[in-house]
Design a protein around this motif. Sequence first.
Motif, PDB file in Angstrom:
ATOM      1  N   ARG A 166       1.117  -1.251  -0.265  1.00 23.45           N
ATOM      2  CA  ARG A 166      -0.079  -0.081   0.272  1.00 23.45           C
ATOM      3  C   ARG A 166       1.284   1.540  -0.184  1.00 23.45           C
ATOM      4  O   ARG A 166       0.795   1.932   0.962  1.00 23.45           O
ATOM      5  CB  ARG A 166      -1.109  -0.277   1.268  1.00 23.45           C
ATOM      6  N   THR A 167       1.832   1.474  -0.628  1.00 24.39           N
ATOM      7  CA  THR A 167       2.727   2.189  -1.137  1.00 24.39           C
ATOM      8  C   THR A 167       2.339   3.188  -2.437  1.00 24.39           C
ATOM      9  O   THR A 167       1.731   1.869  -3.569  1.00 24.39           O
ATOM     10  CB  THR A 167       4.323   2.122  -1.383  1.00 24.39           C
ATOM     11  N   ALA A 168       2.624   4.050  -2.936  1.00 28.23           N
ATOM     12  CA  ALA A 168       2.689   5.035  -4.201  1.00 28.23           C
ATOM     13  C   ALA A 168       4.266   5.478  -4.610  1.00 28.23           C
ATOM     14  O   ALA A 168       4.117   6.594  -3.566  1.00 28.23           O
ATOM     15  CB  ALA A 168       1.431   5.197  -4.428  1.00 28.23           C
ATOM     16  N   ALA A 179      -3.562  13.999  -8.854  1.00 27.45           N
ATOM     17  CA  ALA A 179      -3.412  12.762  -8.014  1.00 27.45           C
ATOM     18  C   ALA A 179      -3.826  11.856  -7.027  1.00 27.45           C
ATOM     19  O   ALA A 179      -3.199  10.423  -7.399  1.00 27.45           O
ATOM     20  CB  ALA A 179      -1.713  13.242  -6.640  1.00 27.45           C
ATOM     21  N   GLU A 180      -5.131  12.080  -6.869  1.00 26.99           N
ATOM     22  CA  GLU A 180      -6.399  11.254  -6.470  1.00 26.99           C
ATOM     23  C   GLU A 180      -6.637  10.479  -7.472  1.00 26.99           C
ATOM     24  O   GLU A 180      -7.132   9.480  -7.522  1.00 26.99           O
ATOM     25  CB  GLU A 180      -7.287  12.177  -5.974  1.00 26.99           C
ATOM     26  N   PHE A 188      -7.205   3.336  -4.696  1.00 25.42           N
ATOM     27  CA  PHE A 188      -6.696   3.628  -3.211  1.00 25.42           C
ATOM     28  C   PHE A 188      -6.563   5.286  -3.276  1.00 25.42           C
ATOM     29  O   PHE A 188      -6.983   6.024  -4.194  1.00 25.42           O
ATOM     30  CB  PHE A 188      -4.782   3.774  -3.374  1.00 25.42           C
ATOM     31  N   THR A 189      -6.902   5.894  -1.772  1.00 24.38           N
ATOM     32  CA  THR A 189      -6.560   7.237  -2.055  1.00 24.38           C
ATOM     33  C   THR A 189      -4.983   7.628  -1.108  1.00 24.38           C
ATOM     34  O   THR A 189      -4.989   6.895  -0.101  1.00 24.38           O
ATOM     35  CB  THR A 189      -7.874   8.046  -0.808  1.00 24.38           C
ATOM     36  N   ARG A 273      -4.763   4.287   1.423  1.00 23.92           N
ATOM     37  CA  ARG A 273      -5.236   3.434   1.706  1.00 23.92           C
ATOM     38  C   ARG A 273      -6.256   3.272   0.629  1.00 23.92           C
ATOM     39  O   ARG A 273      -6.203   4.424  -0.509  1.00 23.92           O
ATOM     40  CB  ARG A 273      -5.645   4.133   3.181  1.00 23.92           C
ATOM     41  N   PRO A 274      -7.249   2.984   0.861  1.00 19.71           N
ATOM     42  CA  PRO A 274      -8.667   1.944   0.149  1.00 19.71           C
ATOM     43  C   PRO A 274      -9.278   3.326  -0.178  1.00 19.71           C
ATOM     44  O   PRO A 274      -9.316   3.763   0.909  1.00 19.71           O
ATOM     45  CB  PRO A 274      -8.568   1.016   0.641  1.00 19.71           C
ATOM     46  N   VAL A 275      -9.836   4.001  -0.907  1.00 19.43           N
ATOM     47  CA  VAL A 275     -10.808   4.280  -0.751  1.00 19.43           C
ATOM     48  C   VAL A 275     -12.500   3.947  -0.270  1.00 19.43           C
ATOM     49  O   VAL A 275     -12.222   2.967  -0.071  1.00 19.43           O
ATOM     50  CB  VAL A 275     -11.223   4.984  -3.029  1.00 19.43           C
ATOM     51  N   PRO A 276     -12.280   5.111   0.279  1.00 18.79           N
ATOM     52  CA  PRO A 276     -13.619   4.391   1.354  1.00 18.79           C
ATOM     53  C   PRO A 276     -14.829   4.798   1.320  1.00 18.79           C
ATOM     54  O   PRO A 276     -15.350   4.927  -0.410  1.00 18.79           O
ATOM     55  CB  PRO A 276     -13.176   5.547   2.787  1.00 18.79           C
TER      56      PRO A 276
END
Length: 530
Positions: A166-168, A179-180, A188-189, A273-276
């Motif tokens: 979980r890295t970018a 970026a988002e 991810f967000t 982190r995962p998109v909520p």
Amino acid sequence: MDMLWSGWGDPAEAAPLPETVTGLLRDLLGVRPRAAGPRALASLDVPAPDLPDAVLDDLATAVGGADRVRTDAETRVRHTRGKSTPDLLRIRDGDLSDVPAAVLLPEDHDDVLAVLRTCARHGLPLVPFGGGTSVVGGLAPARRGPFAALDLRRMDRLLAVDPVSRTATLQPGLRGPRAEELLAAHGFTLGHFPQSWEWATIGGFAATRSSGQASAGYGRFDEMVLGLTLATPEGTLDTGRAPRSAAGPDLRQLLLGSEGAFGVLTSVTVRVRPVPEVRRYEGWHFASFEEGAAALRRLAQDGPRPTVLRLSDETESLVGLAQPEGIGTAEPPAAGCTAVAGYEGTAEDTDHRQRHAAAVLRACGGTPLGGEPGERWAHGRYTAPYLRDALLDAGAFAETLETAAFWSRVPELYAAVRAALTGTLTEAGTPPLVMCHISHVYENGASLYFTVVSAQGDEPLAHWARAKRAANDAILAAGGTISHHHGVGTDHRDAYLDEAGPLGIGALRAVKRRLDPAGVLNPGVLLPLD
């Protein structure tokens, strides 16, 4: 798209103040319309670029072509200073004393390295330029003679995503929305949404230790950063082989917040982190700022902590800055303070945290206002800078400053800064309206964000300079930090010398001499000139 050269953001989003607000400013603060500076960029008297042809040729070779070296008047004006109120007043009055002689457009790390070495060889100061949103003089270097701006907009790619870790890894010229968008395609967000989000860049977030409005849940940007690549005139510095390390002092922390004084960030590896699944925002009412602050402290220390947690004081709540889009049109709130709590995540986790946080807020004296105030805040949270521009157009002076302290010092800090601003500006004949909110919370303390509105008067820049010095002195005397998330720049540099102390500043000077021996990187920003 470029930002408005004489104001904030997209010109199409700007709107004049409602007559109810201009009337209130006139009656309460004595605000009178003031002739603004030139509105047509073409009407500005832009100094000619003062660089020898041989230097321009060398820069073109370094950056990969003459088309990547811009010396036209419009490009240079658009890279002049940042977006603080003094920056805008000066450029509106036609003051272009800080206009760069050239704007350079690199495409990759090697381009940046070549440019830095060329600037060092010629003794040409260089200012890294991301979104141009600095509000502390971070883009106005102290220098002798011409300088160049290094615009990183072409370095705007998502370089890698590691879904297992979980890295970018992102390039520095990526703006927040892009970026988002790129991360969302991978599910991810980043979760970093400062007020400047629509225009600021990844590199700027790292270079200034930015803090987003959802920091209670996602953390500050410096907490998200796992690795950095820095280009310097002396070579490349890579940091971050693992999420944590005991292999000596953490060089990432040295580079975060360095504001282009040590080098140019060319890539940033961040936690994602995962998109909520859901996002929910709600409003709460408290009888006083003291009562509301105690409630926020309870949640920050004992949980459950919301993703967003903010509290406006009585004045800010009354004026309506907790929901900027409603100023002049919405019904005034009841006396007291307005808080906003936001929750993001899975539906199950969000339901749990929202329900249990509500029980804590009720126990601390809070009254729920439902979802509408919170949703209105979320919808309008990027509009406040446009409101600032409208205030300037109407003849008001509007500016912000922020700080942070441990919870036990927050009441003293709040009172001291308010008194310093009110007293200094009243003595100058421009009595202000001073508003404040708690913008970020931690287990051990919180950030205070002040907004000041007054009449501009005859010497608005001189009046504000005295008020800002008084506020800085009050911050340090009350145990606060000179900046929580805006950075040091040139505006906070002298106070930062006091906060860090001579030994600390000496250590940073030693780092700069090793990485930038010619002293060409953003001179006078963060550290004074030798």
